[in-house]
Design an enzyme around this catalytic site. Sequence first.
Site, PDB file in Angstrom:
ATOM      1  N   GLY A 157       0.843  -1.189   0.000  1.00 23.49           N
ATOM      2  CA  GLY A 157       0.000   0.000   0.000  1.00 23.49           C
ATOM      3  C   GLY A 157       0.877   1.237   0.000  1.00 23.49           C
ATOM      4  O   GLY A 157       2.037   1.211  -0.419  1.00 23.49           O
ATOM      5  N   ARG A 158       0.330   2.341   0.506  1.00 26.44           N
ATOM      6  CA  ARG A 158       1.090   3.598   0.516  1.00 26.44           C
ATOM      7  C   ARG A 158       2.363   3.479   1.342  1.00 26.44           C
ATOM      8  O   ARG A 158       3.435   3.950   0.935  1.00 26.44           O
ATOM      9  CB  ARG A 158       0.212   4.731   1.059  1.00 26.44           C
ATOM     10  CG  ARG A 158      -0.846   5.219   0.080  1.00 26.44           C
ATOM     11  CD  ARG A 158      -1.554   6.441   0.612  1.00 26.44           C
ATOM     12  NE  ARG A 158      -2.369   6.121   1.777  1.00 26.44           N
ATOM     13  CZ  ARG A 158      -3.674   5.887   1.738  1.00 26.44           C
ATOM     14  NH1 ARG A 158      -4.298   5.934   0.577  1.00 26.44           N
ATOM     15  NH2 ARG A 158      -4.357   5.615   2.819  1.00 26.44           N
ATOM     16  N   ILE A 159       2.253   2.864   2.526  1.00 23.83           N
ATOM     17  CA  ILE A 159       3.437   2.748   3.385  1.00 23.83           C
ATOM     18  C   ILE A 159       4.440   1.782   2.767  1.00 23.83           C
ATOM     19  O   ILE A 159       5.644   2.042   2.763  1.00 23.83           O
ATOM     20  CB  ILE A 159       3.031   2.305   4.805  1.00 23.83           C
ATOM     21  CG1 ILE A 159       2.140   3.364   5.455  1.00 23.83           C
ATOM     22  CG2 ILE A 159       4.279   2.070   5.670  1.00 23.83           C
ATOM     23  CD1 ILE A 159       1.543   2.943   6.781  1.00 23.83           C
ATOM     24  N   ARG A 179      -2.566  -8.045  -2.549  1.00 20.08           N
ATOM     25  CA  ARG A 179      -3.822  -8.587  -3.065  1.00 20.08           C
ATOM     26  C   ARG A 179      -3.937  -8.372  -4.570  1.00 20.08           C
ATOM     27  O   ARG A 179      -4.550  -9.169  -5.274  1.00 20.08           O
ATOM     28  CB  ARG A 179      -5.009  -7.933  -2.353  1.00 20.08           C
ATOM     29  CG  ARG A 179      -5.225  -8.422  -0.932  1.00 20.08           C
ATOM     30  CD  ARG A 179      -6.385  -7.732  -0.283  1.00 20.08           C
ATOM     31  NE  ARG A 179      -6.152  -6.302  -0.104  1.00 20.08           N
ATOM     32  CZ  ARG A 179      -6.996  -5.462   0.488  1.00 20.08           C
ATOM     33  NH1 ARG A 179      -8.149  -5.915   0.938  1.00 20.08           N
ATOM     34  NH2 ARG A 179      -6.702  -4.192   0.623  1.00 20.08           N
ATOM     35  N   ARG A 239      -0.075  -4.570  12.110  1.00 22.31           N
ATOM     36  CA  ARG A 239      -0.892  -4.813  13.291  1.00 22.31           C
ATOM     37  C   ARG A 239      -0.431  -6.118  13.931  1.00 22.31           C
ATOM     38  O   ARG A 239      -0.051  -7.072  13.250  1.00 22.31           O
ATOM     39  CB  ARG A 239      -2.382  -4.914  12.935  1.00 22.31           C
ATOM     40  CG  ARG A 239      -3.069  -3.577  12.715  1.00 22.31           C
ATOM     41  CD  ARG A 239      -3.214  -2.810  14.028  1.00 22.31           C
ATOM     42  NE  ARG A 239      -4.051  -1.626  13.896  1.00 22.31           N
ATOM     43  CZ  ARG A 239      -3.596  -0.401  13.681  1.00 22.31           C
ATOM     44  NH1 ARG A 239      -2.286  -0.213  13.516  1.00 22.31           N
ATOM     45  NH2 ARG A 239      -4.413   0.625  13.603  1.00 22.31           N
ATOM     46  N   GLU A 268      -1.997  -4.841  23.258  1.00 24.78           N
ATOM     47  CA  GLU A 268      -1.233  -3.637  23.578  1.00 24.78           C
ATOM     48  C   GLU A 268      -1.911  -2.867  24.700  1.00 24.78           C
ATOM     49  O   GLU A 268      -3.131  -2.737  24.709  1.00 24.78           O
ATOM     50  CB  GLU A 268      -1.109  -2.752  22.334  1.00 24.78           C
ATOM     51  CG  GLU A 268      -0.321  -3.411  21.215  1.00 24.78           C
ATOM     52  CD  GLU A 268      -0.143  -2.535  19.979  1.00 24.78           C
ATOM     53  OE1 GLU A 268      -0.754  -1.449  19.921  1.00 24.78           O
ATOM     54  OE2 GLU A 268       0.615  -2.931  19.081  1.00 24.78           O
ATOM     55  N   HIS A 287       4.635   0.707  19.594  1.00 22.38           N
ATOM     56  CA  HIS A 287       3.694   1.206  18.583  1.00 22.38           C
ATOM     57  C   HIS A 287       3.898   2.700  18.318  1.00 22.38           C
ATOM     58  O   HIS A 287       2.992   3.514  18.502  1.00 22.38           O
ATOM     59  CB  HIS A 287       2.254   0.943  19.034  1.00 22.38           C
ATOM     60  CG  HIS A 287       1.286   0.898  17.879  1.00 22.38           C
ATOM     61  ND1 HIS A 287       0.121   0.172  17.904  1.00 22.38           N
ATOM     62  CD2 HIS A 287       1.304   1.499  16.653  1.00 22.38           C
ATOM     63  CE1 HIS A 287      -0.542   0.315  16.767  1.00 22.38           C
ATOM     64  NE2 HIS A 287       0.165   1.127  15.981  1.00 22.38           N
ATOM     65  N   ILE A 288       5.088   3.035  17.826  1.00 21.34           N
ATOM     66  CA  ILE A 288       5.436   4.445  17.591  1.00 21.34           C
ATOM     67  C   ILE A 288       5.597   4.747  16.098  1.00 21.34           C
ATOM     68  O   ILE A 288       6.265   5.718  15.726  1.00 21.34           O
ATOM     69  CB  ILE A 288       6.713   4.842  18.350  1.00 21.34           C
ATOM     70  CG1 ILE A 288       7.910   3.959  17.926  1.00 21.34           C
ATOM     71  CG2 ILE A 288       6.495   4.766  19.855  1.00 21.34           C
ATOM     72  CD1 ILE A 288       9.250   4.465  18.443  1.00 21.34           C
ATOM     73  N   GLY A 289       4.976   3.941  15.247  1.00 22.79           N
ATOM     74  CA  GLY A 289       5.147   4.109  13.814  1.00 22.79           C
ATOM     75  C   GLY A 289       4.911   5.517  13.311  1.00 22.79           C
ATOM     76  O   GLY A 289       5.653   6.030  12.473  1.00 22.79           O
TER      77      GLY A 289
END
Length: 323
Positions: A157-159, A179, A239, A268, A287-289
Amino acid sequence: MKQKKIVVTRNIPEEAMALLKEHGNVYVWDSVDNVIPYETLVEEIKDAAALYTIVGDRIDKNLLDHAPHLEVISTMAVGYDNIDVAEARRRGIPVGHTPGILTETTADLTFALLMATARRLVESSDYLRQGQWKSWSPMLLTGQDIYGATLGIIGMGRIGESVARRATGFDMKILYHNRSRRPEVEETLGAVYCSMEDLLKKSDFVVLLAPASSETRHLMGEAEFKQMKPSAVFINASRGSNVDEEALYNALRTGTIWGAGLDVFETEPVASDHPLLSLPNLVALPHIGSASIHTRIKMAVLAAQNLIAGLRKEPLPFEVKTK
């Protein structure tokens, strides 16, 4: 005229809070470290018109049953797997999220996590700080090369595309599984589409960036880790539910794979006694993305704008769209 109640489940940047205060009576769970207790949220939502939420909150059917006046839900996140979107839609409640804004920041963190894991940066820093560094040694704290290695991206995807763009600066060969094929990424970045099996077998670094869904739950499990190279590094910045953590623990412990870097966990905050955290070949982050100051402020403001649009009965700038 009585203002509508807005429930905010975490203390958010002032830029966003100021917007909300212009459009309603704001209740905020004023805690930096702790998620609002579910029971408290159930109580506060009873007379609320709007809910401003984060990834740590559980927004399920039971909660919505206690929210007869709710007009809009807005989450300060791209992902929304913590929200029963179908139930909200059934009740005519739009759900907003914050896509796009955090793409580059999350890609920065993903590549940084890859580098830190490959070169054992956290372990090396601890080694020095604990007074263990006595002399230079030929094979002391040696890691894996990044330049010229093969990077496999699951979820283009974008990331994923932004991570691939960074990889070109390291002259990495880029494989991806998605996909659907992304011809434009293949053309501009030289990425090669392949099966999941081929990606796992050929990659030196496997980066998981797939969204959370019933289809992707435990997408990476025992069978998948066994297909990877013994020298390979696994990175998850998507995730936690996408990974079978017991299988990952066993793969790291037995040397099935060389190392892993995680920014997310299935539960979490992760417990400090979680078996994964006992392993020296795991780099773990809380979880600091998207955690740059600039990005988090933009996310907070966009989430506020989504919420305000919902209160005004206007289309949300970024509404969650599901089939």
